[in-house]
Enzyme design. Structure first.
Site: not given
Length: 535
Positions: A41, A146, A110
Protein backbone atom coordinates in the site's frame (compact mmCIF):
# COMPACT_ATOMS: atom_id res chain seq x y z
CA UNK A 1 -1.39 -21.38 -12.70
CA UNK A 2 -0.59 -17.68 -12.53
CA UNK A 3 2.79 -16.84 -11.04
CA UNK A 4 3.07 -13.87 -8.69
CA UNK A 5 6.03 -12.00 -7.23
CA UNK A 6 5.42 -10.76 -3.69
CA UNK A 7 7.63 -7.75 -3.01
CA UNK A 8 7.92 -7.11 0.73
CA UNK A 9 9.62 -3.73 0.46
CA UNK A 10 10.89 -1.13 2.93
CA UNK A 11 9.78 2.27 1.65
CA UNK A 12 10.58 5.63 3.28
CA UNK A 13 7.92 8.30 3.61
CA UNK A 14 8.60 11.17 1.24
CA UNK A 15 11.65 9.60 -0.45
CA UNK A 16 9.77 9.54 -3.74
CA UNK A 17 12.69 9.06 -6.15
CA UNK A 18 14.29 6.34 -4.01
CA UNK A 19 10.98 4.58 -3.47
CA UNK A 20 10.25 4.57 -7.20
CA UNK A 21 13.75 3.39 -8.01
CA UNK A 22 13.46 0.55 -5.48
CA UNK A 23 10.03 -0.47 -6.76
CA UNK A 24 11.23 -0.57 -10.36
CA UNK A 25 14.34 -2.52 -9.35
CA UNK A 26 12.27 -5.18 -7.60
CA UNK A 27 9.85 -5.30 -10.52
CA UNK A 28 12.67 -5.90 -13.00
CA UNK A 29 14.09 -8.77 -10.93
CA UNK A 30 11.09 -10.96 -11.66
CA UNK A 31 9.58 -9.35 -14.74
CA UNK A 32 10.35 -12.27 -17.05
CA UNK A 33 9.50 -14.99 -14.54
CA UNK A 34 6.03 -14.05 -13.28
CA UNK A 35 2.70 -12.87 -14.59
CA UNK A 36 2.06 -10.26 -11.90
CA UNK A 37 4.33 -8.39 -9.49
CA UNK A 38 2.63 -6.92 -6.41
CA UNK A 39 3.76 -4.19 -4.00
CA UNK A 40 2.44 -2.81 -0.66
CA UNK A 41 0.00 0.00 0.00
CA UNK A 42 1.10 3.57 -0.87
CA UNK A 43 4.52 2.43 -2.00
CA UNK A 44 5.77 5.59 -3.71
CA UNK A 45 4.60 8.01 -1.01
CA UNK A 46 5.46 5.69 1.87
CA UNK A 47 3.06 5.04 4.72
CA UNK A 48 1.74 7.06 6.44
CA UNK A 49 2.49 10.24 4.46
CA UNK A 50 0.24 12.30 6.79
CA UNK A 51 0.10 16.03 5.96
CA UNK A 52 2.45 15.64 3.01
CA UNK A 53 -0.80 14.68 1.30
CA UNK A 54 -1.98 18.28 1.72
CA UNK A 55 0.84 19.50 -0.55
CA UNK A 56 -0.04 19.84 -4.24
CA UNK A 57 3.66 19.66 -5.11
CA UNK A 58 4.03 16.36 -3.27
CA UNK A 59 0.99 14.87 -5.01
CA UNK A 60 2.22 16.05 -8.41
CA UNK A 61 5.59 14.35 -7.91
CA UNK A 62 3.96 11.15 -6.65
CA UNK A 63 1.82 11.09 -9.79
CA UNK A 64 4.86 11.57 -12.02
CA UNK A 65 6.71 8.63 -10.44
CA UNK A 66 3.60 6.48 -10.65
CA UNK A 67 3.55 7.27 -14.37
CA UNK A 68 7.15 6.09 -14.68
CA UNK A 69 6.24 2.77 -13.08
CA UNK A 70 3.32 2.27 -15.45
CA UNK A 71 5.62 3.02 -18.41
CA UNK A 72 8.10 0.44 -17.12
CA UNK A 73 5.63 -2.36 -17.88
CA UNK A 74 5.77 -1.57 -21.61
CA UNK A 75 9.10 -3.31 -22.06
CA UNK A 76 8.45 -6.23 -19.69
CA UNK A 77 6.25 -9.30 -19.78
CA UNK A 78 4.64 -9.10 -16.34
CA UNK A 79 1.83 -6.90 -15.09
CA UNK A 80 2.16 -4.86 -11.91
CA UNK A 81 -0.14 -4.05 -8.99
CA UNK A 82 1.09 -1.39 -6.58
CA UNK A 83 -0.25 0.97 -3.91
CA UNK A 84 -0.83 4.46 -5.29
CA UNK A 85 -2.58 7.80 -4.83
CA UNK A 86 -5.03 9.35 -7.28
CA UNK A 87 -6.91 12.64 -7.29
CA UNK A 88 -10.27 12.98 -9.05
CA UNK A 89 -12.56 16.00 -9.02
CA UNK A 90 -10.62 17.48 -6.11
CA UNK A 91 -10.88 14.31 -4.01
CA UNK A 92 -7.94 12.15 -2.98
CA UNK A 93 -8.08 8.35 -2.97
CA UNK A 94 -5.89 5.61 -1.55
CA UNK A 95 -5.77 3.14 -4.44
CA UNK A 96 -3.95 0.34 -6.20
CA UNK A 97 -2.83 0.69 -9.81
CA UNK A 98 -3.04 -2.36 -12.07
CA UNK A 99 -0.89 -1.83 -15.18
CA UNK A 100 0.51 -3.89 -18.04
CA UNK A 101 1.97 -3.24 -21.49
CA UNK A 102 2.61 0.37 -20.51
CA UNK A 103 -1.07 1.05 -19.82
CA UNK A 104 -2.91 1.75 -16.57
CA UNK A 105 -5.59 -0.91 -16.93
CA UNK A 106 -7.52 -0.31 -13.72
CA UNK A 107 -7.64 1.79 -10.55
CA UNK A 108 -8.79 -0.12 -7.47
CA UNK A 109 -10.11 2.06 -4.63
CA UNK A 110 -9.68 1.44 -0.92
CA UNK A 111 -13.17 1.09 0.56
CA UNK A 112 -12.53 1.34 4.30
CA UNK A 113 -10.45 4.14 5.76
CA UNK A 114 -9.08 3.46 9.25
CA UNK A 115 -9.57 6.35 11.64
CA UNK A 116 -8.64 4.85 14.99
CA UNK A 117 -5.44 4.14 16.90
CA UNK A 118 -2.48 5.38 14.87
CA UNK A 119 -4.58 5.84 11.73
CA UNK A 120 -6.07 9.09 10.44
CA UNK A 121 -6.92 8.34 6.81
CA UNK A 122 -10.30 10.08 6.79
CA UNK A 123 -8.41 13.35 7.22
CA UNK A 124 -7.01 12.89 3.72
CA UNK A 125 -8.87 10.35 1.61
CA UNK A 126 -12.35 9.72 0.23
CA UNK A 127 -13.95 6.39 -0.68
CA UNK A 128 -16.13 5.09 -3.54
CA UNK A 129 -17.55 2.02 -1.78
CA UNK A 130 -17.01 -0.41 -4.59
CA UNK A 131 -15.10 -3.69 -4.33
CA UNK A 132 -13.19 -4.45 -7.49
CA UNK A 133 -11.80 -7.42 -9.37
CA UNK A 134 -8.96 -7.53 -11.89
CA UNK A 135 -8.68 -10.30 -14.46
CA UNK A 136 -5.39 -11.79 -15.54
CA UNK A 137 -5.23 -14.87 -17.79
CA UNK A 138 -8.85 -15.65 -16.99
CA UNK A 139 -8.23 -15.61 -13.23
CA UNK A 140 -10.32 -13.07 -11.36
CA UNK A 141 -8.52 -11.47 -8.40
CA UNK A 142 -10.44 -9.53 -5.76
CA UNK A 143 -8.22 -6.65 -4.63
CA UNK A 144 -8.43 -5.43 -1.04
CA UNK A 145 -6.33 -2.66 0.48
CA UNK A 146 -5.39 -3.16 4.14
CA UNK A 147 -8.36 -1.95 6.24
CA UNK A 148 -10.80 -3.42 3.72
CA UNK A 149 -10.01 -6.83 5.23
CA UNK A 150 -10.89 -5.77 8.78
CA UNK A 151 -14.57 -4.96 8.23
CA UNK A 152 -17.09 -7.09 10.15
CA UNK A 153 -19.52 -7.07 7.24
CA UNK A 154 -16.98 -7.74 4.49
CA UNK A 155 -18.37 -11.16 3.52
CA UNK A 156 -21.86 -9.70 3.24
CA UNK A 157 -20.59 -6.96 0.93
CA UNK A 158 -18.77 -9.51 -1.23
CA UNK A 159 -21.55 -12.10 -1.50
CA UNK A 160 -22.62 -11.10 -5.03
CA UNK A 161 -19.10 -10.52 -6.37
CA UNK A 162 -17.48 -13.22 -8.54
CA UNK A 163 -13.77 -13.82 -7.95
CA UNK A 164 -11.36 -16.75 -7.83
CA UNK A 165 -8.52 -15.51 -5.61
CA UNK A 166 -7.72 -12.52 -3.40
CA UNK A 167 -4.79 -10.11 -3.24
CA UNK A 168 -4.49 -7.85 -0.19
CA UNK A 169 -2.04 -4.93 -0.29
CA UNK A 170 -1.06 -3.66 3.15
CA UNK A 171 0.88 -1.21 5.24
CA UNK A 172 -0.12 -2.89 8.49
CA UNK A 173 1.92 -1.89 11.56
CA UNK A 174 3.19 -4.47 14.00
CA UNK A 175 1.97 -5.19 17.47
CA UNK A 176 2.34 -8.35 19.51
CA UNK A 177 0.11 -11.10 18.11
CA UNK A 178 -0.94 -9.16 14.99
CA UNK A 179 0.08 -11.87 12.54
CA UNK A 180 -2.35 -14.39 14.03
CA UNK A 181 -5.18 -11.86 13.69
CA UNK A 182 -4.33 -11.21 10.04
CA UNK A 183 -4.29 -14.91 9.21
CA UNK A 184 -7.56 -15.53 11.05
CA UNK A 185 -9.34 -12.76 9.12
CA UNK A 186 -7.91 -13.82 5.78
CA UNK A 187 -9.00 -17.42 6.39
CA UNK A 188 -12.63 -16.25 6.57
CA UNK A 189 -12.54 -15.35 2.87
CA UNK A 190 -12.34 -19.07 1.98
CA UNK A 191 -10.32 -18.30 -1.13
CA UNK A 192 -6.68 -18.54 -2.01
CA UNK A 193 -5.22 -15.30 -0.70
CA UNK A 194 -1.99 -13.39 -1.20
CA UNK A 195 -1.46 -11.08 1.78
CA UNK A 196 1.38 -8.64 1.08
CA UNK A 197 2.60 -6.31 3.81
CA UNK A 198 5.19 -3.54 3.94
CA UNK A 199 8.29 -3.80 6.10
CA UNK A 200 10.38 -1.17 7.91
CA UNK A 201 10.37 1.47 10.61
CA UNK A 202 8.55 4.80 10.26
CA UNK A 203 8.66 7.01 13.37
CA UNK A 204 6.67 5.08 16.00
CA UNK A 205 5.39 2.47 13.56
CA UNK A 206 7.18 -0.72 12.61
CA UNK A 207 5.94 -2.72 9.64
CA UNK A 208 6.82 -6.35 10.14
CA UNK A 209 6.32 -7.79 6.68
CA UNK A 210 5.17 -11.32 7.54
CA UNK A 211 3.42 -11.52 4.17
CA UNK A 212 1.79 -14.87 3.49
CA UNK A 213 -0.16 -17.06 1.09
CA UNK A 214 -3.20 -19.06 2.23
CA UNK A 215 -5.13 -21.68 0.31
CA UNK A 216 -8.93 -21.70 0.18
CA UNK A 217 -9.08 -23.85 3.31
CA UNK A 218 -6.92 -21.52 5.39
CA UNK A 219 -3.76 -23.61 5.14
CA UNK A 220 -0.62 -21.50 5.20
CA UNK A 221 1.26 -22.14 1.96
CA UNK A 222 4.05 -19.64 2.45
CA UNK A 223 5.18 -17.08 5.04
CA UNK A 224 7.70 -14.40 4.14
CA UNK A 225 10.40 -13.48 6.66
CA UNK A 226 9.61 -11.07 9.48
CA UNK A 227 11.19 -7.60 9.40
CA UNK A 228 13.16 -8.31 6.21
CA UNK A 229 12.99 -6.80 2.75
CA UNK A 230 12.51 -9.64 0.29
CA UNK A 231 11.00 -10.74 -3.00
CA UNK A 232 9.37 -14.17 -3.13
CA UNK A 233 7.89 -15.88 -6.17
CA UNK A 234 4.62 -17.57 -5.24
CA UNK A 235 4.93 -21.24 -4.45
CA UNK A 236 3.28 -23.93 -2.36
CA UNK A 237 5.50 -25.37 0.35
CA UNK A 238 5.13 -28.94 1.48
CA UNK A 239 6.52 -28.28 4.95
CA UNK A 240 4.45 -27.12 7.93
CA UNK A 241 5.00 -23.41 8.59
CA UNK A 242 5.58 -22.37 12.19
CA UNK A 243 4.63 -18.83 13.20
CA UNK A 244 7.46 -16.82 14.78
CA UNK A 245 7.71 -16.53 18.56
CA UNK A 246 6.17 -13.35 20.00
CA UNK A 247 9.20 -12.28 22.07
CA UNK A 248 11.42 -12.71 19.02
CA UNK A 249 8.97 -10.59 17.04
CA UNK A 250 8.93 -7.90 19.74
CA UNK A 251 12.72 -7.77 19.96
CA UNK A 252 13.16 -7.60 16.19
CA UNK A 253 10.48 -4.91 15.93
CA UNK A 254 12.39 -2.74 18.40
CA UNK A 255 15.63 -3.45 16.56
CA UNK A 256 14.30 -2.57 13.10
CA UNK A 257 12.41 0.44 14.45
CA UNK A 258 15.64 1.86 15.86
CA UNK A 259 17.79 0.93 12.87
CA UNK A 260 15.44 2.59 10.38
CA UNK A 261 14.87 5.68 12.52
CA UNK A 262 18.64 6.25 12.69
CA UNK A 263 19.27 5.46 9.03
CA UNK A 264 16.26 7.27 7.55
CA UNK A 265 17.02 10.42 9.57
CA UNK A 266 20.64 10.44 8.39
CA UNK A 267 22.30 9.65 11.71
CA UNK A 268 24.95 7.00 12.18
CA UNK A 269 25.92 6.91 15.86
CA UNK A 270 23.85 6.86 19.04
CA UNK A 271 24.59 7.66 22.67
CA UNK A 272 23.08 5.94 25.71
CA UNK A 273 23.40 6.70 29.39
CA UNK A 274 24.36 3.38 30.97
CA UNK A 275 23.36 2.89 34.60
CA UNK A 276 23.94 -0.79 35.24
CA UNK A 277 20.18 -1.37 35.38
CA UNK A 278 17.90 -3.49 33.23
CA UNK A 279 16.43 -0.70 31.06
CA UNK A 280 19.67 0.82 29.83
CA UNK A 281 21.17 -2.66 29.43
CA UNK A 282 18.33 -3.74 27.14
CA UNK A 283 18.49 -0.51 25.12
CA UNK A 284 22.27 -0.92 24.73
CA UNK A 285 21.86 -4.53 23.56
CA UNK A 286 19.17 -3.55 21.03
CA UNK A 287 21.27 -0.63 19.77
CA UNK A 288 24.32 -2.86 19.25
CA UNK A 289 22.15 -5.41 17.42
CA UNK A 290 20.52 -2.71 15.28
CA UNK A 291 23.57 -0.62 14.40
CA UNK A 292 26.66 -2.60 15.37
CA UNK A 293 28.69 -1.90 18.54
CA UNK A 294 31.00 0.53 16.71
CA UNK A 295 28.03 2.89 16.26
CA UNK A 296 26.96 2.81 19.92
CA UNK A 297 28.46 5.18 22.48
CA UNK A 298 27.80 4.23 26.10
CA UNK A 299 28.22 6.82 28.82
CA UNK A 300 28.34 5.98 32.54
CA UNK A 301 27.73 8.95 34.83
CA UNK A 302 28.16 7.78 38.43
CA UNK A 303 27.50 9.74 41.61
CA UNK A 304 28.14 9.01 45.26
CA UNK A 305 24.93 6.95 45.25
CA UNK A 306 26.13 4.61 42.48
CA UNK A 307 26.77 1.20 43.99
CA UNK A 308 29.75 -1.04 43.38
CA UNK A 309 27.25 -3.54 41.98
CA UNK A 310 26.16 -1.05 39.30
CA UNK A 311 29.78 -0.36 38.32
CA UNK A 312 30.39 -4.09 38.00
CA UNK A 313 27.23 -4.75 35.97
CA UNK A 314 27.88 -1.85 33.59
CA UNK A 315 31.49 -2.94 33.06
CA UNK A 316 30.40 -6.52 32.33
CA UNK A 317 27.84 -5.32 29.80
CA UNK A 318 30.41 -3.21 27.97
CA UNK A 319 32.71 -6.19 27.59
CA UNK A 320 30.01 -8.66 26.55
CA UNK A 321 28.58 -6.29 23.96
CA UNK A 322 32.06 -5.67 22.52
CA UNK A 323 31.28 -1.99 22.82
CA UNK A 324 34.55 -0.06 23.02
CA UNK A 325 33.02 3.41 22.69
CA UNK A 326 32.68 4.23 26.38
CA UNK A 327 33.06 7.36 28.44
CA UNK A 328 32.72 7.81 32.17
CA UNK A 329 31.85 11.23 33.60
CA UNK A 330 31.49 11.49 37.36
CA UNK A 331 28.67 13.91 38.14
CA UNK A 332 29.42 14.41 41.85
CA UNK A 333 31.42 17.61 41.44
CA UNK A 334 28.91 19.03 38.95
CA UNK A 335 26.03 18.17 41.26
CA UNK A 336 27.76 19.77 44.25
CA UNK A 337 28.32 22.96 42.25
CA UNK A 338 24.64 23.12 41.34
CA UNK A 339 23.56 22.57 44.93
CA UNK A 340 25.98 25.22 46.21
CA UNK A 341 24.67 27.79 43.76
CA UNK A 342 21.04 26.86 44.39
CA UNK A 343 21.29 26.78 48.18
CA UNK A 344 20.67 30.53 48.73
CA UNK A 345 17.51 30.23 46.62
CA UNK A 346 16.10 27.12 48.28
CA UNK A 347 15.38 29.09 51.48
CA UNK A 348 16.56 26.24 53.74
CA UNK A 349 13.81 23.92 52.53
CA UNK A 350 14.36 20.25 53.32
CA UNK A 351 16.02 17.94 50.81
CA UNK A 352 13.39 16.23 48.64
CA UNK A 353 12.86 14.93 45.13
CA UNK A 354 14.32 18.17 43.74
CA UNK A 355 17.84 17.03 44.52
CA UNK A 356 17.16 13.61 42.99
CA UNK A 357 15.83 15.08 39.75
CA UNK A 358 18.80 17.42 39.52
CA UNK A 359 21.13 14.44 39.13
CA UNK A 360 19.03 13.03 36.31
CA UNK A 361 18.99 16.41 34.56
CA UNK A 362 22.75 16.75 34.84
CA UNK A 363 23.10 13.39 33.14
CA UNK A 364 20.68 14.47 30.41
CA UNK A 365 22.68 17.66 29.83
CA UNK A 366 25.92 15.71 29.53
CA UNK A 367 24.43 13.28 27.03
CA UNK A 368 23.02 16.09 24.90
CA UNK A 369 26.32 17.95 24.97
CA UNK A 370 28.15 14.89 23.66
CA UNK A 371 25.43 14.46 21.05
CA UNK A 372 25.85 18.07 19.87
CA UNK A 373 29.61 17.79 19.73
CA UNK A 374 29.84 14.46 17.90
CA UNK A 375 26.53 14.25 16.03
CA UNK A 376 25.09 11.40 18.09
CA UNK A 377 21.40 10.58 18.43
CA UNK A 378 20.62 10.20 22.13
CA UNK A 379 18.45 7.20 23.03
CA UNK A 380 16.11 7.53 26.01
CA UNK A 381 15.84 4.48 28.25
CA UNK A 382 12.51 4.90 30.09
CA UNK A 383 10.13 1.95 29.91
CA UNK A 384 6.34 2.06 29.60
CA UNK A 385 5.70 1.35 33.30
CA UNK A 386 7.84 4.32 34.36
CA UNK A 387 6.36 6.61 31.72
CA UNK A 388 2.85 5.63 32.76
CA UNK A 389 3.27 6.69 36.37
CA UNK A 390 5.67 9.58 35.77
CA UNK A 391 8.60 7.73 37.35
CA UNK A 392 11.00 9.49 35.02
CA UNK A 393 12.53 12.95 35.12
CA UNK A 394 11.47 15.46 32.51
CA UNK A 395 14.62 16.81 30.80
CA UNK A 396 16.56 14.16 32.73
CA UNK A 397 16.38 10.43 32.05
CA UNK A 398 13.55 11.19 29.59
CA UNK A 399 16.12 13.09 27.55
CA UNK A 400 16.63 11.69 24.07
CA UNK A 401 15.45 11.79 20.46
CA UNK A 402 14.25 8.19 20.26
CA UNK A 403 12.86 6.10 23.10
CA UNK A 404 13.54 2.45 22.26
CA UNK A 405 11.53 0.77 25.05
CA UNK A 406 8.85 3.43 25.38
CA UNK A 407 6.15 0.84 24.67
CA UNK A 408 7.66 -1.97 26.76
CA UNK A 409 6.37 -2.62 30.26
CA UNK A 410 9.00 -3.34 32.91
CA UNK A 411 7.98 -6.99 33.22
CA UNK A 412 8.48 -7.37 29.46
CA UNK A 413 11.88 -5.66 29.74
CA UNK A 414 12.96 -8.62 31.86
CA UNK A 415 11.36 -11.09 29.43
CA UNK A 416 13.17 -9.54 26.47
CA UNK A 417 16.50 -9.62 28.30
CA UNK A 418 16.01 -13.31 29.07
CA UNK A 419 15.06 -13.96 25.45
CA UNK A 420 18.12 -12.08 24.13
CA UNK A 421 20.40 -14.02 26.46
CA UNK A 422 19.17 -17.27 24.88
CA UNK A 423 19.02 -16.13 21.25
CA UNK A 424 20.95 -14.16 18.66
CA UNK A 425 18.40 -12.05 16.74
CA UNK A 426 18.32 -12.60 13.00
CA UNK A 427 18.71 -8.85 12.42
CA UNK A 428 21.71 -8.59 14.72
CA UNK A 429 24.89 -6.78 13.69
CA UNK A 430 26.39 -7.86 17.01
CA UNK A 431 25.86 -11.64 17.25
CA UNK A 432 27.15 -12.11 20.79
CA UNK A 433 25.70 -14.66 23.18
CA UNK A 434 24.13 -13.85 26.57
CA UNK A 435 25.23 -10.18 26.73
CA UNK A 436 23.33 -9.21 29.90
CA UNK A 437 24.31 -10.63 33.30
CA UNK A 438 21.55 -12.34 35.27
CA UNK A 439 22.30 -10.04 38.20
CA UNK A 440 20.87 -7.12 36.21
CA UNK A 441 17.56 -8.99 36.10
CA UNK A 442 17.49 -10.32 39.65
CA UNK A 443 18.64 -7.27 41.61
CA UNK A 444 16.06 -4.82 42.97
CA UNK A 445 15.45 -2.00 40.47
CA UNK A 446 16.61 1.41 41.66
CA UNK A 447 17.21 4.89 40.27
CA UNK A 448 20.17 5.32 42.69
CA UNK A 449 19.39 8.98 43.36
CA UNK A 450 19.58 8.65 47.15
CA UNK A 451 20.89 6.18 49.72
CA UNK A 452 19.27 2.72 49.72
CA UNK A 453 16.66 3.75 47.17
CA UNK A 454 14.47 1.14 45.46
CA UNK A 455 11.63 1.54 42.96
CA UNK A 456 9.28 -0.23 45.37
CA UNK A 457 9.69 2.69 47.81
CA UNK A 458 7.30 4.60 45.55
CA UNK A 459 5.61 1.89 43.48
CA UNK A 460 4.07 -1.55 43.96
CA UNK A 461 5.98 -4.55 42.59
CA UNK A 462 6.14 -4.33 38.80
CA UNK A 463 4.16 -7.57 38.45
CA UNK A 464 1.23 -5.83 40.16
CA UNK A 465 1.86 -2.39 38.66
CA UNK A 466 1.94 -3.65 35.08
CA UNK A 467 -1.30 -5.57 35.44
CA UNK A 468 -3.07 -2.48 36.78
CA UNK A 469 -1.59 -0.31 34.05
CA UNK A 470 -2.65 -2.72 31.31
CA UNK A 471 -6.22 -2.61 32.62
CA UNK A 472 -6.13 1.20 32.74
CA UNK A 473 -4.39 1.78 29.40
CA UNK A 474 -5.02 -1.06 26.95
CA UNK A 475 -8.22 -2.18 28.67
CA UNK A 476 -9.53 1.35 29.36
CA UNK A 477 -11.06 -0.03 32.55
CA UNK A 478 -12.46 2.04 35.41
CA UNK A 479 -11.07 1.97 38.93
CA UNK A 480 -14.13 0.00 40.05
CA UNK A 481 -13.61 -2.59 37.30
CA UNK A 482 -9.99 -3.15 38.32
CA UNK A 483 -10.82 -3.39 42.04
CA UNK A 484 -13.41 -6.02 41.11
CA UNK A 485 -10.59 -8.10 39.63
CA UNK A 486 -9.11 -8.33 43.14
CA UNK A 487 -6.65 -5.43 43.23
CA UNK A 488 -6.25 -3.19 46.27
CA UNK A 489 -8.44 -0.08 46.06
CA UNK A 490 -5.85 2.31 47.49
CA UNK A 491 -3.14 1.06 45.10
CA UNK A 492 -5.38 1.19 42.03
CA UNK A 493 -6.56 4.72 42.86
CA UNK A 494 -3.00 5.91 43.43
CA UNK A 495 -1.78 4.36 40.15
CA UNK A 496 -4.68 5.93 38.24
CA UNK A 497 -3.85 9.36 39.67
CA UNK A 498 -0.16 8.93 38.80
CA UNK A 499 -1.12 7.95 35.25
CA UNK A 500 -3.43 10.93 34.87
CA UNK A 501 -1.11 13.49 36.49
CA UNK A 502 1.94 12.56 34.39
CA UNK A 503 0.23 13.05 31.04
CA UNK A 504 2.13 16.30 30.47
CA UNK A 505 5.43 14.43 30.76
CA UNK A 506 4.48 11.84 28.15
CA UNK A 507 3.31 14.62 25.83
CA UNK A 508 6.93 15.80 25.72
CA UNK A 509 8.52 12.36 25.49
CA UNK A 510 10.53 11.17 22.50
CA UNK A 511 8.96 9.00 19.83
CA UNK A 512 9.56 5.27 20.12
CA UNK A 513 8.55 2.01 18.41
CA UNK A 514 5.03 0.73 19.02
CA UNK A 515 4.73 -2.98 19.87
CA UNK A 516 1.57 -3.06 22.02
CA UNK A 517 -2.07 -2.64 21.08
CA UNK A 518 -2.11 0.82 22.66
CA UNK A 519 1.06 2.87 22.92
CA UNK A 520 1.64 6.35 24.36
CA UNK A 521 1.51 7.98 20.97
CA UNK A 522 -1.11 9.08 18.45
CA UNK A 523 -3.54 6.36 19.47
CA UNK A 524 -3.85 7.64 23.05
CA UNK A 525 -4.75 11.32 22.99
CA UNK A 526 -5.64 12.39 26.49
CA UNK A 527 -6.23 16.04 27.42
CA UNK A 528 -3.39 17.51 29.45
CA UNK A 529 -5.87 19.59 31.43
CA UNK A 530 -8.18 16.89 32.71
CA UNK A 531 -10.42 17.03 35.78
CA UNK A 532 -12.28 13.80 35.11
CA UNK A 533 -12.59 11.66 38.25
CA UNK A 534 -12.50 7.95 37.39
CA UNK A 535 -14.43 5.66 39.70
Amino acid sequence: MIKLALNQVNFTVGALAKNAEKLISYYRKSANNVDLSIFPELGIAGYPPEDLLLSDSFLKQVDEYQGEIIAETKENNSAILFGAITKEMGKLYNVAYFAQNGVLEQIIYKNSLPNYGVFDEKRYFDVKNQYQVITLKETRFLILICEDLWQDDLLIKLKDLRYDEVIILNASPYNTGKLKSRIALTTLLSKKCYYLNAVGGQDSLVFDGNSFILDDKGVLLDLLPSFEEVQILSKETKKPIILPESLAQDYNALTLGLADYVKKNNFSNVAIGLSGGADSALVAAIACDALGPDKVNLVTMPSKYTSAESFKDADSLLKKLNCNNHRQINIEEINSSFLTNLAPHFNNKAVDITEENLQARIRGTLLMSLANKFGYLVLATSNKSESAVGYATLYGDMCGAYSVIKDVYKTKVYELIKWRNKHIPKLSLNPVKAPIDSNIITKAPTAELRDNQQDTDSLPDYEILDQILQHLIEGRKSIADIIAYGFNQEIVTRIYNLLKNSEYKRFQAAVGPKISELSFDKERRMPLTNNYENS
